[in-house]
Design a protein around this motif. Structure first.
Motif, PDB file in Angstrom:
ATOM      1  N   LEU A  19       0.830  -1.197   0.000  1.00 14.23           N
ATOM      2  CA  LEU A  19       0.000   0.000   0.000  1.00 14.23           C
ATOM      3  C   LEU A  19       0.868   1.251   0.000  1.00 14.23           C
ATOM      4  O   LEU A  19       0.604   2.212  -0.731  1.00 14.23           O
ATOM      5  CB  LEU A  19      -0.947  -0.016   1.198  1.00 14.23           C
ATOM      6  N   GLU A  20       1.920   1.255   0.803  1.00 14.40           N
ATOM      7  CA  GLU A  20       2.827   2.404   0.835  1.00 14.40           C
ATOM      8  C   GLU A  20       3.508   2.586  -0.521  1.00 14.40           C
ATOM      9  O   GLU A  20       3.647   3.707  -1.012  1.00 14.40           O
ATOM     10  CB  GLU A  20       3.866   2.209   1.944  1.00 14.40           C
ATOM     11  N   SER A  21       3.926   1.503  -1.138  1.00 15.10           N
ATOM     12  CA  SER A  21       4.547   1.564  -2.456  1.00 15.10           C
ATOM     13  C   SER A  21       3.561   2.110  -3.497  1.00 15.10           C
ATOM     14  O   SER A  21       3.906   2.945  -4.329  1.00 15.10           O
ATOM     15  CB  SER A  21       5.027   0.169  -2.861  1.00 15.10           C
ATOM     16  N   PHE A  22       2.329   1.628  -3.422  1.00 13.27           N
ATOM     17  CA  PHE A  22       1.289   2.104  -4.338  1.00 13.27           C
ATOM     18  C   PHE A  22       1.033   3.603  -4.148  1.00 13.27           C
ATOM     19  O   PHE A  22       0.897   4.352  -5.104  1.00 13.27           O
ATOM     20  CB  PHE A  22       0.006   1.302  -4.118  1.00 13.27           C
ATOM     21  N   GLU A  23       0.989   4.067  -2.888  1.00 13.11           N
ATOM     22  CA  GLU A  23       0.754   5.480  -2.610  1.00 13.11           C
ATOM     23  C   GLU A  23       1.893   6.340  -3.146  1.00 13.11           C
ATOM     24  O   GLU A  23       1.671   7.417  -3.696  1.00 13.11           O
ATOM     25  CB  GLU A  23       0.582   5.696  -1.106  1.00 13.11           C
ATOM     26  N   LYS A  24       3.140   5.872  -3.019  1.00 15.36           N
ATOM     27  CA  LYS A  24       4.289   6.609  -3.564  1.00 15.36           C
ATOM     28  C   LYS A  24       4.194   6.701  -5.089  1.00 15.36           C
ATOM     29  O   LYS A  24       4.439   7.751  -5.680  1.00 15.36           O
ATOM     30  CB  LYS A  24       5.601   5.936  -3.161  1.00 15.36           C
ATOM     31  N   GLY A  25       3.855   5.587  -5.712  1.00 12.90           N
ATOM     32  CA  GLY A  25       3.709   5.577  -7.171  1.00 12.90           C
ATOM     33  C   GLY A  25       2.601   6.513  -7.626  1.00 12.90           C
ATOM     34  O   GLY A  25       2.737   7.229  -8.621  1.00 12.90           O
ATOM     35  N   LYS A  27       1.535   9.179  -6.035  1.00 11.34           N
ATOM     36  CA  LYS A  27       1.993  10.547  -5.817  1.00 11.34           C
ATOM     37  C   LYS A  27       2.922  10.972  -6.959  1.00 11.34           C
ATOM     38  O   LYS A  27       2.811  12.083  -7.483  1.00 11.34           O
ATOM     39  CB  LYS A  27       2.700  10.673  -4.475  1.00 11.34           C
ATOM     40  N   ASN A  28       3.828  10.090  -7.360  1.00 10.58           N
ATOM     41  CA  ASN A  28       4.727  10.397  -8.480  1.00 10.58           C
ATOM     42  C   ASN A  28       3.938  10.630  -9.769  1.00 10.58           C
ATOM     43  O   ASN A  28       4.227  11.540 -10.541  1.00 10.58           O
ATOM     44  CB  ASN A  28       5.749   9.275  -8.686  1.00 10.58           C
ATOM     45  N   SER A  29       2.939   9.812  -9.983  1.00  7.24           N
ATOM     46  CA  SER A  29       2.105   9.962 -11.178  1.00  7.24           C
ATOM     47  C   SER A  29       1.358  11.282 -11.166  1.00  7.24           C
ATOM     48  O   SER A  29       1.242  11.961 -12.193  1.00  7.24           O
ATOM     49  CB  SER A  29       1.106   8.811 -11.302  1.00  7.24           C
ATOM     50  N   GLU A  30       0.851  11.658 -10.006  1.00 12.74           N
ATOM     51  CA  GLU A  30       0.145  12.932  -9.883  1.00 12.74           C
ATOM     52  C   GLU A  30       1.081  14.097 -10.176  1.00 12.74           C
ATOM     53  O   GLU A  30       0.709  15.050 -10.852  1.00 12.74           O
ATOM     54  CB  GLU A  30      -0.459  13.078  -8.490  1.00 12.74           C
ATOM     55  N   GLU A  31       2.309  14.034  -9.673  1.00 12.38           N
ATOM     56  CA  GLU A  31       3.275  15.105  -9.923  1.00 12.38           C
ATOM     57  C   GLU A  31       3.614  15.200 -11.406  1.00 12.38           C
ATOM     58  O   GLU A  31       3.696  16.290 -11.964  1.00 12.38           O
ATOM     59  CB  GLU A  31       4.542  14.871  -9.090  1.00 12.38           C
ATOM     60  N   LYS A  32       3.795  14.079 -12.051  1.00 12.79           N
ATOM     61  CA  LYS A  32       4.085  14.074 -13.488  1.00 12.79           C
ATOM     62  C   LYS A  32       2.914  14.652 -14.273  1.00 12.79           C
ATOM     63  O   LYS A  32       3.096  15.459 -15.183  1.00 12.79           O
ATOM     64  CB  LYS A  32       4.386  12.658 -13.980  1.00 12.79           C
ATOM     65  N   ALA A  33       1.710  14.246 -13.906  1.00  8.66           N
ATOM     66  CA  ALA A  33       0.513  14.750 -14.603  1.00  8.66           C
ATOM     67  C   ALA A  33       0.390  16.253 -14.404  1.00  8.66           C
ATOM     68  O   ALA A  33       0.072  16.986 -15.348  1.00  8.66           O
ATOM     69  CB  ALA A  33      -0.737  14.035 -14.101  1.00  8.66           C
TER      70      ALA A  33
END
Length: 142
Positions: A19-25, A27-33
């Protein structure tokens, strides 16, 4: 229940890590978008400014075309007047040469707006296609 080696505890810990790994991913996707949206907004602004410039150019071309149309009308009126009231024979050869030169000039003046019109049309189409593509991309990224 404090046994850290229990099967359920290990599974819960694994799920927690996933879950923590998914949340980090995420967050990274949101920043890229968000970064992509900012870039697209800049590009749309640039395209809008270019569209305004192109609109000014088109208006200028239409003004030039109107001036050319008026000039051609004046020349046509002069030619009609010349045909109705021809001058004496001694000046006829000089006038024929002048008429030929005028015809060449008229042809040159008539060809200029056509080239400019082609360029303006090409620019307008490019701007429209680019804006449509940007609109589609913005809808896809929403």
């Amino acid at each position: 229940m404090d046994d850290k080696n229990c099967k359920d505890c290990i599974q819960i810990e694994n799920l927690k890590n996933k879950l923590e790994s998914f949340e980090k991913g995420l967050k990274n996707s949101e920043e890229k978008a968000y970064g992509m949206v900012l870039k697209l907004q800049d590009r749309v602004g640039t395209l809008e400014r270019q569209g305004d410039k192109n609109e000014e150019r088109v208006l200028m071309i239409f003004n030039i075309l109107n001036e050319i149309k008026d000039s051609v009308k004046v020349i046509a009126d002069k030619i009609d007047d010349f045909e109705r009231h021809p001058p004496g024979n001694e000046n006829m050869e000089a006038l024929k040469l002048d008429m030929k030169e005028l015809s060449v000039r008229i042809k040159t003046v008539e060809d200029k707006p056509a080239r400019r019109w082609d360029e303006a049309t090409r620019t307008i189409i490019l701007v429209l296609v680019t804006q449509i593509i940007m609109f589609i991309i913005s809808r896809i990224l929403k």
